[in-house]
Structures are given as structure tokens and as C-alpha cells.
Scaffold this motif. Structure first.
Motif, PDB file in Angstrom:
ATOM      1  N   TYR A 174       3.416  11.423   5.556  1.00  0.00           N
ATOM      2  CA  TYR A 174       2.283  12.344   5.452  1.00  0.00           C
ATOM      3  C   TYR A 174       1.528  12.130   4.141  1.00  0.00           C
ATOM      4  CZ  TYR A 174      -0.191  16.854   5.481  1.00  0.00           C
ATOM      5  OH  TYR A 174      -1.166  17.829   5.461  1.00  0.00           O
ATOM      6  N   GLN A 175       2.250  12.048   3.040  1.00  0.00           N
ATOM      7  CA  GLN A 175       1.619  11.848   1.734  1.00  0.00           C
ATOM      8  C   GLN A 175       0.964  10.477   1.628  1.00  0.00           C
ATOM      9  OE1 GLN A 175       5.297  12.716  -0.337  1.00  0.00           O
ATOM     10  NE2 GLN A 175       4.410  14.548  -1.294  1.00  0.00           N
ATOM     11  N   ASN A 176       1.601   9.485   2.256  1.00  0.00           N
ATOM     12  CA  ASN A 176       1.044   8.137   2.214  1.00  0.00           C
ATOM     13  C   ASN A 176      -0.243   8.010   3.018  1.00  0.00           C
ATOM     14  OD1 ASN A 176       2.489   5.914   0.675  1.00  0.00           O
ATOM     15  ND2 ASN A 176       4.227   6.990   1.597  1.00  0.00           N
ATOM     16  N   GLY A 209       0.764  -1.246   0.000  1.00  0.00           N
ATOM     17  CA  GLY A 209       0.000   0.000   0.000  1.00  0.00           C
ATOM     18  C   GLY A 209       0.789   1.287   0.000  1.00  0.00           C
ATOM     19  N   PHE A 210       1.982   1.335   0.589  1.00  0.00           N
ATOM     20  CA  PHE A 210       2.733   2.574   0.661  1.00  0.00           C
ATOM     21  C   PHE A 210       3.631   2.750  -0.566  1.00  0.00           C
ATOM     22  CE2 PHE A 210       2.753   2.696   5.599  1.00  0.00           C
ATOM     23  CZ  PHE A 210       1.446   3.149   5.581  1.00  0.00           C
ATOM     24  N   GLN A 211       3.829   4.008  -0.959  1.00  0.00           N
ATOM     25  CA  GLN A 211       4.792   4.360  -1.996  1.00  0.00           C
ATOM     26  C   GLN A 211       6.065   4.813  -1.298  1.00  0.00           C
ATOM     27  OE1 GLN A 211       4.449   4.022  -5.405  1.00  0.00           O
ATOM     28  NE2 GLN A 211       2.602   2.902  -4.808  1.00  0.00           N
ATOM     29  N   SER A 241       5.070  -0.159  10.350  1.00  0.00           N
ATOM     30  CA  SER A 241       3.882  -0.790  10.924  1.00  0.00           C
ATOM     31  C   SER A 241       3.085   0.191  11.768  1.00  0.00           C
ATOM     32  CB  SER A 241       4.273  -2.011  11.757  1.00  0.00           C
ATOM     33  OG  SER A 241       4.981  -1.624  12.919  1.00  0.00           O
ATOM     34  N   LYS A 242       3.769   1.084  12.464  1.00  0.00           N
ATOM     35  CA  LYS A 242       3.067   2.080  13.270  1.00  0.00           C
ATOM     36  C   LYS A 242       2.197   2.981  12.397  1.00  0.00           C
ATOM     37  CE  LYS A 242       6.262   2.507  17.187  1.00  0.00           C
ATOM     38  NZ  LYS A 242       7.157   3.410  17.938  1.00  0.00           N
ATOM     39  N   LEU A 243       2.756   3.432  11.272  1.00  0.00           N
ATOM     40  CA  LEU A 243       1.991   4.301  10.388  1.00  0.00           C
ATOM     41  C   LEU A 243       0.826   3.540   9.758  1.00  0.00           C
ATOM     42  CD1 LEU A 243       1.568   7.007   9.019  1.00  0.00           C
ATOM     43  CD2 LEU A 243       3.170   6.297   7.230  1.00  0.00           C
ATOM     44  N   GLY A 262      -5.625   6.511   2.447  1.00  0.00           N
ATOM     45  CA  GLY A 262      -7.010   6.880   2.718  1.00  0.00           C
ATOM     46  C   GLY A 262      -7.875   6.846   1.476  1.00  0.00           C
ATOM     47  N   TYR A 263      -7.342   7.376   0.378  1.00  0.00           N
ATOM     48  CA  TYR A 263      -8.071   7.335  -0.899  1.00  0.00           C
ATOM     49  C   TYR A 263      -8.307   5.888  -1.324  1.00  0.00           C
ATOM     50  CZ  TYR A 263      -7.115  12.342  -1.597  1.00  0.00           C
ATOM     51  OH  TYR A 263      -7.047  13.704  -1.470  1.00  0.00           O
TER      52      TYR A 263
END
Length: 253
Positions: A115-117, A107-109, A162-164, A122-123
Motif C-alpha cells: 500500500y505504501q509503495n 523502485g520498491f522499498q 511483479s503483480k503490484l 506514484g510520486y
């Protein structure tokens, strides 16, 4: 009555997921064949079935767990429920527009900041910009990342990642949450914090959760039913204590 029970959030029926083994194929021939009109499926060697004819369901507001040895198909099955993987046979029905797969590496870039992720994730979960902004401060505070929230995710440790990831999914609270081992990652204090947050989340009668976790004690405290996978097959599906006791006996020998 035909079709899925309206009281079910997720219905998995006779699902098989195969990975294609291409190690022994001549790639020139394979690519040439792939570019031709396909009259029948082209096999690139023997298929490996990661999930074999598995069925289970999740009621609305229910939390179930999935256990099994490494390589038993747990993460593959969870990814299929999330829509990351297609199925070769069977059917998966998910009755929600807000579904999140909470898994390390998904899921993350990596070049974008934390912040951007938050907005990107969310989207992807189906939330609007306004909904994400309303939860932004809470997500950042829960993550405990401090100034790292503005740094690229590729600089994060697995614990920070993992926290984020957990903070986004626990604060934005999708109707269906799929959790893959992430409760076991991070420092002890954050694991306790995330476990407490998870217990709070599953009290919502509108939220359905599937948790993959090797900690059977954690699953006992969170789940009403357990699916036990063994070598890709559904070995047992039922009440938590009954399945986990059988699984533990099997593993101990």
C-alpha cells in the motif's frame, strides 16, 4: 532543424555505458586519489562497456521492443533511458515528465507495505497524491494481492512483486512506460491478463512504450519496431517481423 524531432518521445544517440572494473585496484590508493581534486579521470582498471555506441528512437504513441541474449545490455540501456544509469558517451532525450521503469527489483522499498509503495512509486512517476488516491482501488484490485497489500514488500514472492509493479504502472498510465521482462513473471493467468492490459495501453496514441522481453511472440503482437542488441552493440533496428526473423535465425543457428 537541429535537436530532437518533436514527434519523438525518446531519442538515443550514440550512447555508450561503461561499468568500472575495480577488482584489481589498491583501494587505499584509489580512495586517496578520489579525495584529491580531479585533474583527469582516474581509472580503476579496465572498463567494461555494457552498451556500445547505440542509437534508436521511439515515436510518440509507439511501442518498440528490445531483444538480445543475456548480458547484451538490454536492461542497462533501459535503465539509462529511465535515468537510473548515466551515460559515458552520447545523449538520451526523453520528452515527458511521466516516465516509469517497470522492472523487478527496481523502485520498491522492501520494508514498506505494498500500500505504501503504491504512493512511493506514484510520486516517483510524477503523479500527485490526488491522482494516486483516485486510482488506488483499481490498482489494488488489479494486483489481486488481497490482504497482502498491507504487508511489507520483502515478504512478497517474485510473482506478487511483479503483480503490484505492473498494476501501478498500468493503472496510473505514465506517458512513457519502460517494461523490463515483467510480462514474463507471475502465474499464467496473470501473464495473460497483463498482456491484455498492455495491448489496451498501447492503443493510446499519447503513450510510448519500450519492452524488453525474451518472448518474441509477445513482442510481435505488441511492437511496431524492434532493437536487437548483441554484446552491447545495436545489431539491427527496424520493422518487427524483419528484425525478429533475423534474430531467431541467428539464435537457432
Amino acid at each position: 532543424m537541429s535537436g530532437i524531432d518533436t514527434e519523438l518521445a525518446i531519442d538515443v544517440k550514440n550512447v555508450t555505458i561503461a561499468y568500472r572494473n575495480t577488482t584489481a585496484v589498491n583501494y587505499r590508493i584509489f580512495l586517496k586519489n578520489m579525495l584529491k581534486p580531479r585533474k583527469k579521470q582516474i581509472s580503476a582498471g579496465n572498463d567494461f562497456q555494457a552498451v556500445k555506441n547505440v542509437s534508436f528512437n521511439v515515436r510518440k504513441g509507439e511501442t518498440i521492443g528490445i531483444v538480445g541474449e543475456n548480458g547484451s545490455g538490454k536492461s542497462t540501456l533501459l535503465g539509462a533511458v529511465a535515468g537510473v544509469y548515466g551515460v559515458d558517451k552520447g545523449r538520451i532525450t526523453v520528452r515527458s515528465d511521466h516516465c516509469s521503469l517497470l522492472s523487478l527489483g527496481t523502485g520498491f522499498q522492501s520494508r514498506l507495505s505494498g500500500y505504501q509503495n503504491i504512493f512511493l512509486s506514484g510520486y516517483a512517476m510524477g503523479f500527485s497524491k490526488e491522482e494516486i488516491l483516485a486510482s488506488l482501488d483499481e490498482i489494488i484490485e488489479f494486483s489481486e494481492l488481497g490482504d497482502f497489500i498491507q504487508k511489507p514488500v520483502k515478504t512478497y514472492s517474485s510473482g506478487m512483486y511483479s503483480k503490484l509493479a505492473f498494476s501501478i504502472s498500468s493503472v496510473l498510465t505514465p506517458e512513457i512506460l519502460l517494461v523490463d521482462e515483467i510480462l514474463s513473471v507471475g502465474d499464467i493467468r496473470f501473464r495473460q491478463k497483463s498482456y491484455a492490459k498492455m495491448k489496451q495501453m498501447i492503443t493510446d496514441e499519447h503513450r510510448s512504450v519500450i519492452i524488453v522481453n525474451h518472448s518474441t511472440e509477445s513482442l510481435r503482437g505488441l511492437c511496431s519496431r524492434i532493437l536487437w542488441l548483441h554484446q552491447g552493440e545495436g545489431k539491427m533496428f527496424g520493422e518487427t517481423d524483419e528484425v525478429l526473423d533475423a534474430y531467431r535465425k541467428f539464435m537457432v543457428g
